[in-house]
Design a protein around this motif. Structure first.
Motif, PDB file in Angstrom:
ATOM      1  N   ALA A  90      33.131 -22.383  34.360  1.00  0.00           N
ATOM      2  CA  ALA A  90      32.219 -21.293  34.717  1.00  0.00           C
ATOM      3  C   ALA A  90      32.822 -19.890  34.040  1.00  0.00           C
ATOM      4  CB  ALA A  90      31.814 -21.025  36.427  1.00  0.00           C
ATOM      5  N   GLY A  91      34.321 -20.079  34.042  1.00  0.00           N
ATOM      6  CA  GLY A  91      34.833 -18.815  33.506  1.00  0.00           C
ATOM      7  C   GLY A  91      34.619 -18.666  31.935  1.00  0.00           C
ATOM      8  N   THR A 137      30.658 -23.470  44.645  1.00  0.00           N
ATOM      9  CA  THR A 137      30.693 -24.559  44.071  1.00  0.00           C
ATOM     10  C   THR A 137      30.259 -25.939  44.792  1.00  0.00           C
ATOM     11  OG1 THR A 137      32.965 -24.819  44.313  1.00  0.00           O
ATOM     12  CG2 THR A 137      32.301 -23.821  42.112  1.00  0.00           C
ATOM     13  N   LEU A 178      35.151 -24.103  38.118  1.00  0.00           N
ATOM     14  CA  LEU A 178      35.507 -22.675  38.229  1.00  0.00           C
ATOM     15  C   LEU A 178      35.877 -22.230  36.615  1.00  0.00           C
ATOM     16  CD1 LEU A 178      36.624 -22.020  41.604  1.00  0.00           C
ATOM     17  CD2 LEU A 178      34.526 -21.046  40.593  1.00  0.00           C
ATOM     18  N   ARG A 179      36.663 -23.153  36.028  1.00  0.00           N
ATOM     19  CA  ARG A 179      37.199 -22.995  34.822  1.00  0.00           C
ATOM     20  C   ARG A 179      36.168 -23.124  33.863  1.00  0.00           C
ATOM     21  NH1 ARG A 179      42.681 -26.250  33.395  1.00  0.00           N
ATOM     22  NH2 ARG A 179      42.462 -25.234  31.379  1.00  0.00           N
ATOM     23  N   ASN A 218      36.492 -28.777  41.769  1.00  0.00           N
ATOM     24  CA  ASN A 218      36.412 -27.408  42.104  1.00  0.00           C
ATOM     25  C   ASN A 218      37.019 -26.430  41.054  1.00  0.00           C
ATOM     26  OD1 ASN A 218      35.557 -25.235  43.630  1.00  0.00           O
ATOM     27  ND2 ASN A 218      37.520 -24.958  44.433  1.00  0.00           N
ATOM     28  N   GLU A 219      38.311 -26.631  40.892  1.00  0.00           N
ATOM     29  CA  GLU A 219      39.102 -26.100  39.674  1.00  0.00           C
ATOM     30  C   GLU A 219      38.389 -26.216  38.512  1.00  0.00           C
ATOM     31  OE1 GLU A 219      43.199 -26.878  38.425  1.00  0.00           O
ATOM     32  OE2 GLU A 219      43.540 -24.927  39.244  1.00  0.00           O
TER      33      GLU A 219
END
Lengths: 437, 512
Positions: A214-215, A163, A211-212, A207-208
């Motif tokens: 993207a999840g 990321t 990723l959330r 970042n988190e």
């Protein structure tokens, strides 16, 4: 049929104006000076108006519609140029009657006429050809499948490089992926991807957060591949998350519910291209909470917001999908001004979050859960219960109107639990509801 | 803050490990194994798909598993002590905020009127209007003082919470040390000692109007240590509420080492006819005055001789370039000597005296001396106003006479020139009666440049005109000879005047 000889009356022009300011601006332009290449046929009126810029604005008016087009950037509709041309013409101004429209007006009128004709022909197709319809659906599914496969590869590339690398790319990285999703007929997912690019630069926890997202996208891609195995509700949630809209005719009449509804609150947003208005309704008999979405683009106004705290009688038609369900208003709601009804009770902050967790556990693509919370204090950054337990408030909102209204005292508060933050939309003060925005 | 603890131990650690790999990419780090309770990793996965699977699992877990965190909200606001404005006043406030009559030109004035009337009636701004009014006060400092008065407890509470509202508490009062709220921090002497020079000057300006004695005593504690420019500025703040008690600060300032400070002291002492310097100036004036003629009496004044050291100290210094030194000294002497000196020496009363001063320049000097000293000498002010209706004299007239005096001038055809007219309106205290209002509008319209003068006097007119002048304003606005730009401002003025009265009317029944 309108003819060039039966010009509009002055009053008819005034009636077409969006507001008084437009009329007075138009009056200043309703003289021959700024106009060139004016002309009129039975159905069309056009001209070029020299404004402050180098290129004159091109104005065309379809007198039958009526419909208006102008190359100026105004969001008023019709704009002052169109009104001025109408004023000039209705006042008997020097607008030559010709048989053939000028190029720019003719092209537009032809394109418009085509659309109008198609729309007029639509009822004839109301009894659809089931085969043609099935073929269209099949084509769309194929397009979406291809688009999502490509998006899956893009996602894999994203996490392969990390990321941090993605964040250092410029906007075209995100816009490109979004544009391919639009081509793949997944507009809602495309909008989410575009927004993620700016969120990556805006948020501290980027970042988190990324990723959330993207999840979630990966869940959508995977769910699409197994869509035949999903429940009807989950399939509908997936369809919404991708942006495959339902035709209102399909929704209307399918799953209607008539009730007395409390308007819990509403929220407006504007991403520059599109304005959105969400209005939450609570059925007083059924207890069900529904959300009505309105959209407006291209300078058109949104429908007038329902008054927060009002009770209305209305029939709402529900869209397919998991709770909280989207709905549309089948007809205009009838206000019940004297409805002496107790405000629906809320829940504590912990219970509310539990209920939201259950909803999301059953429907992972649901992003927004309505919460009616009792005895909470809405602060600057958090909403807090009596024990100091708190939810973070969404970023970028103005905290002061709610604080001015509540004075920091515990109130009943309605809002949206969106991803991982709470957006207060209404607070209950003594005997009435007050909107927070 | 919301946070997730999850049921299974180590879930947080696992998710953080996933985040680290996501940050640097699966090409650089291995993907952590899923927790035991979760779906096992897919057999056919590649590192990127295994990380995406982990992100999908994590996002569902974070969305569904959120539990409340710890957070804070401000302590509740104190209870209100005043009722909110009544319904009619509230409606007017909404109109003023959203669609001010007369356009934005008059919005501030009308809001100020609303806020002052609200405070006077012992009411407060409704809570749901507070943020809108505060937003306007951010860009219009003139709204701040009346807003502070009318905002109630809720407004003051918001101002304490919002770090962008430091102006609410006035310059220099917010980041006080010791901690605000303690008795020590509230002590004006302590705050004064902690403040900077520029800040002190601003404080003096505000304090002088409210509490002249305290302002003087604070000034005395630190004044002599300030730099010359600041000494002059701070001394000049005494002009508000100037009185005999200020003399013992001003007299020593005549010996100040800075010329700028000495000039401020001289100018202020000119306004104190009971001071020792005024007596010294009288001594200098007396031998210069003489009366000649028996039927047609004429007062003459000789030019003074070279001043002594004491004279120089009192202001008889070098003359400005290209003016006569002795003429300059005479002007200073006339301005500084009590006007009573003239009557005492000549035996004439003020009216006869003005008549007997036939030299125009000298009469103007005497007139200026009356303007400076007129505060406690109404008979002088009346005569001087009759000779030349200077706007500066109006506030010096007894309050009961001001309106009539100005109206006499207006009725007599107005003062020479429009500027004089506007100047007079400006000092004529409001609200004006219907008759006065009509005369003012008539005089303005008759004056050359009529409507153009409106721009300068817009606020004064909107604030003081009676709505009875509305028809006159509108007929002026609609007259063929009125230019478009003036039509608009006249119509806006008429709308503002009637709205202002509606506001006052809405509060008139709400006295505390």
């Amino acid at each position: 049929m309108m003819s060039a000889m039966t010009r509009w009356t002055h009053q008819r022009v005034l009636d077409a104006a969006p507001d008084a300011a437009s009329v007075s601006s138009a009056r200043a332009l309703a003289r021959p000076g700024p106009w060139s290449d004016t002309g009129a046929t039975e159905h069309l009126l056009w001209g070029r108006c020299q404004g402050s810029g180098r290129t004159p604005y091109q104005v065309s008016i379809d007198l039958d519609g009526p419909a208006y087009r102008c190359s100026c950037p105004s969001r008023k509709f019709p704009c002052k140029h169109a009104l001025a041309l109408l004023l000039l013409w209705s006042g008997g101004g020097d607008v030559a009657a010709v048989s053939e429209p000028s190029d720019f007006a003719g092209e537009w009128a032809a394109a418009r006429a085509g659309r109008v004709a198609a729309a007029a022909a639509a009822p004839a197709k109301a009894a659809p050809d089931p085969e043609a319809r099935a073929r269209r659906v099949e084509e769309r599914v194929a397009t979406m499948t291809a688009g999502l496969e490509e998006f899956g590869l893009w996602l894999a590339d994203l996490v392969r490089g990390g990321t941090a690398a993605a964040r250092s790319r410029d906007a075209s990285y995100w816009d490109g992926a979004a544009a391919r999703l639009v081509d793949g007929q997944c507009p809602a997912l495309a909008a989410d991807v575009r927004d993620a690019g700016s969120a990556a630069h805006r948020r501290e926890d980027w970042n988190e957060h990324l990723l959330r997202r993207a999840g979630r996208w990966w869940t959508i891609v995977g769910a699409w591949g197994r869509r035949e195995d999903l429940s009807a509700d989950h399939r509908a949630d997936l369809r919404t998350a991708l942006g495959w809209a339902y035709a209102t005719e399909e929704v209307r009449g399918a799953d209607e519910v008539t009730d007395r509804w409390l308007v819990l609150g509403s929220h407006r947003s504007d991403d520059g291209r599109l304005q959105e208005q969400r209005t939450w309704f609570r059925g007083l008999d059924t207890g069900e909470t529904l959300v009505v979405l309105d959209f407006a683009g291209g300078g058109q106004p949104l429908p007038v917001a329902q008054l927060t705290g009002a009770v209305v009688e209305a029939t709402l038609a529900r869209y397919p999908g998991s709770a909280p369900r989207r709905a549309l208003l089948v007809d205009d709601p009838v206000p019940l001004p004297d409805a002496d009804l107790p405000a629906p009770a809320g829940v504590g902050l912990v219970d509310g979050l539990d209920a939201a967790a259950r909803l999301r556990a059953g429907a992972p693509l649901v992003r927004r859960v309505p919460l009616l919370l009792d005895d909470v204090r809405v602060g600057v950054d958090d909403v807090v219960d009596a024990d100091g337990r708190a939810l973070r408030l969404v970023a970028g909102r103005d905290p002061w109107p709610v604080l001015a209204a509540t004075g920091g005292r515990p109130t009943r508060c309605f809002g949206e639990w969106e991803d991982d933050a709470f957006r207060p939309l209404a607070v209950h003060l003594e005997d009435r509801w007050a909107a927070c925005e | 803050m919301s946070d997730v603890t999850g049921g299974a131990a180590g879930v947080r650690d696992w998710w953080e490990a996933v985040c680290v790999v996501g940050l640097v990419g699966t090409d650089r780090r291995p993907v952590p194994e899923p927790p035991r309770w979760a779906v096992p990793a897919r057999e056919d996965g590649t590192p990127p798909t295994r990380l995406l699977d982990a992100a999908a699992l994590g996002s569902a877990w974070l969305a569904a598993g959120a539990v409340p965190g710890r957070g804070s909200a401000p302590d509740p606001a104190p209870a209100e002590t005043r009722p909110e404005a009544g319904q009619r006043a509230r409606q007017l406030l909404d109109v003023l905020l959203v669609q001010p009559p007369g356009g934005t030109a008059h919005q501030q004035l009308l809001l100020r009127t609303w806020l002052r009337a609200c405070a006077t009636a012992g009411r407060r701004v409704p809570h749901d209007a507070l943020t809108a009014v505060i937003a306007l006060a951010r860009s219009h400092p003139g709204l701040r003082p009346p807003l502070r008065e009318a905002a109630g407890e809720r407004g003051a509470w918001l101002a304490r919470l919002d770090p962008t509202l430091t102006w609410w508490h006035g310059p220099g009062e917010e980041p006080a040390s010791p901690a605000p709220g303690t008795a020590l921090a509230d002590d004006p002497v302590v705050r004064w000692a902690a403040a900077g020079s520029a800040d002190r000057t601003e404080r003096l300006r505000r304090l002088r109007a409210a509490d002249p004695v305290l302002a003087r005593e604070l000034l005395r504690t630190s004044w002599s240590a300030e730099p010359a420019r600041v000494r002059a500025e701070q001394l000049a703040t005494l002009v508000v509420g100037l009185g005999p008690d200020d003399e013992d600060l001003l007299e020593p300032a005549l010996d100040d080492r800075a010329a700028g400070v000495r000039e401020v002291a001289q100018d202020l002492l000119d306004r104190l006819p009971g001071s020792a310097r005024a007596a010294r100036m009288a001594e200098r004036l007396r031998p210069l005055l003489s009366v000649s003629g028996t039927l047609r009496r004429t007062v003459r004044v000789d030019l003074p001789d070279e001043p002594d050291v004491r004279g120089v100290r009192d202001g008889l210094g070098p003359a400005p370039a290209r003016t006569s030194v002795r003429g300059h000294h005479l002007r200073r002497i006339v301005r500084g000597a009590p006007v009573d000196t003239w009557t005492a020496v000549t035996g004439l009363d003020p009216r006869a005296l003005f008549g007997a001063v036939r030299d125009e320049e000298l009469r103007a000097l005497l007139h200026a001396a009356v303007v400076a000293q007129g505060e406690r000498r109404p008979e002088w002010v009346r005569v001087a106003f009759a000779v030349d209706p200077a706007p500066a004299l109006v506030p010096l007239l007894p309050p009961g006479e001001q309106q009539a005096a100005v109206e006499r001038v207006l009725t007599a055809g107005g003062p020479a020139g429009l500027e004089g007219a506007v100047g007079l309106f400006t000092v004529l205290p409001g609200p004006w009666s219907p008759e006065t209002s009509e005369r003012v509008v008539r005089a303005l319209r008759a004056g050359r440049g009529g409507a153009a003068a409106l721009a300068g006097a817009r606020d004064v007119l909107a604030e003081r005109l009676h709505p009875a002048a509305g028809p006159q304003l509108r007929s002026w606005a609609n007259h063929d000879s009125t230019a478009d730009v003036h039509r608009r401002s006249l119509a806006a003025l008429a709308a503002a005047v009637s709205t202002r009265h509606a506001v006052l009317d809405a509060f008139s029944g709400e006295q505390p």
